[in-house]
Design a protein around this motif. Structure first.
Motif: not given
Ligand code: ADP
Length: 480
Positions: A17, A20, A23, A306, A311, A333-334, A360-362, A386-388, A391
């Motif tokens: 991953k 999105g 996901d 990201r 963004k 967080l990014g 970091k990606f966490d 956009g999913l966040t 959520y």
């Molecule tokens: P995109 O697909 O454009 O990156 P979305 O909102 O559709 O944006 O999905 C981003 C997904 O990645 C979500 O599940 C979000 O929580 C996750 N995510 C993005 N950056 C991070 C990070 N640095 N650490 C953990 N989860 C992240």
């Protein structure tokens, strides 16, 4: 009638991953299976796939491709519900630290990597004795699949009934490469034409998908319109206008088995609409983790994203001084572009009691931040879905977003007078409009009864995959 569907993606949660796309690729298949269809998934085999905690077995099948001298091989794992996930192994291309390259970059041999993957998918299908009614391709990495089917594999009887759907998750990523790379794809020069895969003198994987797939979709109704305009069409608007009768927008769903504060094992305390007071333990978890010094009523704002231009990070940068004057805390967080990373890092150094940055990606920290925060900021310049923010709604974390793409479709402006709505939206991508919208949110936050109503409105939204899966099925069946 039961459909045979193969979903192809470069990333699938929980195997790999970066955003999105993963996901969606991990959550749509179980929803399709529940509706009674034979759905299978295929992706490359990366080192990180082994970390998903799922059994992976070799199928002892070698894949010989017409356009490549090198061979691949086939492995198999499963998504929950027993959905087969086929993994294409080629260590030279996929045994790497990153899926695409260091965040914000692509490996220099991306043409070979994803041309190889796309052909390997077609060869894998034949080896697996699987005749899909539909191949559901996702984003530019899979854009050559419809092209191969209508060129190299045009006369192959195996695919005579197979249709393709190409889903655009982000038009900003196109897989465009110099013309000289065409030979690496195994495709002939004759496809390098305006109604082929030529795009301003380059070859374009994305354009291949847009031109050759039977049906096109994107991940929200609003984005399906926006990409037909010069402002958000990234040069592809003409093609998309021409194909508009076959272009559909389906809003992504949310996998509530992963994103639900009632059962989320990653957060400090579980809570739901009837036990909202427990959310404060998630807030305390963040205060402690990041050593924040807050007043009792200081809202925690967050961004989990990201760090790319898309963004709207520049809006936050421009708004920094105004934000510094507010009684707020901000958690980021990014990962992404160096200039954004250093901006946030510096900001948190200057104000360690209020601003925290984790570069970091966490996944797990993402859940904790979402649960413990009061608001989520998404001032995106464009946002396919956009999913966040969806959520966030479920976690009672109120989204403050730009009214664009899927954000426009999934967040309803809150009115303190009527008590209706789920968040706050602004239209024009300028810091002053973002700040105005945030100001509205902060005033509501001060009135705890109003705020509670707003949180509960969001938590009551049902964005489950079932409805999206039904819409995809209609599209699969509509393919000409
Ligand atoms: P995109 O697909 O454009 O990156 P979305 O909102 O559709 O944006 O999905 C981003 C997904 O990645 C979500 O599940 C979000 O929580 C996750 N995510 C993005 N950056 C991070 C990070 N640095 N650490 C953990 N989860 C992240």
């Amino acid at each position: 009638m039961q459909l045979k569907i193969l979903l192809v993606s470069a990333e699938v949660h929980p195997f790999a991953k970066t955003g999105g796309l993963a996901d969606v690729s991990g959550a749509l298949p179980p929803a399709l299976k529940k509706l009674g269809h034979d759905i299978r998934v295929i992706m490359p085999k990366y080192p990180c796939t082994a970390k998903a905690g799922r059994k992976i077995q070799s199928l002892r099948i070698d894949l010989k491709l017409p356009g490549f001298s090198q061979k691949g091989s086939l492995f198999k794992s499963e998504l929950s519900g027993g959905i087969p996930v086929y993994l294409i192994k080629h260590d030279g291309y996929f045994k790497r630290k990153y899926i695409y390259g260091k965040p914000g970059t692509d490996y220099p041999d991306s043409v070979e990597r994803f041309a190889f993957f796309s052909q390997a998918v077609l060869e894998a299908i034949k080896n697996l004795d699987f005749k899909p009614d539909i191949i559901h391709c996702n984003d530019w990495h899979t854009g050559l699949i419809p092209v191969y089917l209508k060129s190299l594999y045009r006369k192959d009887p195996w695919f005579s009934h197979t249709k393709t759907l190409f889903s655009i998750h982000n038009l900003g990523y196109q897989g465009n490469f110099p013309h000289s790379h065409l030979k690496k794809t195994g495709l002939g020069e004759s496809l390098f034409r305006e109604d082929g895969i030529e795009f301003y003198g380059q070859i374009s994987f994305l354009k291949g998908g847009l031109m050759f797939a039977d049906t096109l979709s994107t991940v929200s109704p609003a984005y399906s319109q926006e990409i037909q305009t010069a402002e958000l069409g990234f040069g592809m608007e003409g093609i998309l206008q021409k194909r508009s009768s076959r272009l559909y927008g389906i809003l992504n769903g949310v996998d509530y088995s992963v994103w639900n504060p009632k059962i989320d094992p990653l957060i400090a305390a579980n809570y739901g609409p009837k036990s909202l007071s427990q959310k404060k333990h998630c807030r305390d978890d963040l205060i402690k983790t990041f050593s924040l010094r807050l007043n009792k009523k200081t809202p925690i704002l967050c961004m989990i994203t990201r760090l790319s231009e898309q963004k709207g990070i520049d809006l936050i940068m421009e708004a920094k001084d105004a934000l510094d004057e507010q009684d707020i805390s901000l958690l980021i967080l990014g990962t992404g572009s160096a200039q954004y990373e250093s901006f946030f890092k510096q900001w948190s150094r200057d104000r360690p009691d209020r601003i925290a940055t984790v570069l970091k990606f966490d996944e797990s920290l993402g859940h904790r931040i979402l649960a413990g925060s009061d608001m989520l900021l998404m001032p995106s310049r464009y946002e396919p879905c956009g999913l966040t923010q969806m959520y966030a709604l479920k976690y009672g974390t109120v989204p403050v977003v730009r009214a664009v793409g899927g954000l426009k479709n999934s967040v309803q402006e809150f009115s303190p007078e009527t008590g209706k709505g789920t968040g706050f939206k602004f239209k024009t991508p300028q810091a002053k409009f973002f700040l105005k919208s945030l100001q509205k949110a902060l005033s509501c936050f001060d009135q705890s009864k109003t705020w509670k109503k707003l949180m509960l409105n969001g938590m009551a939204k049902d964005n489950s995959w079932e409805s999206a899966a039904k819409q995809y099925l209609r599209l699969y069946r509509k393919s000409p």
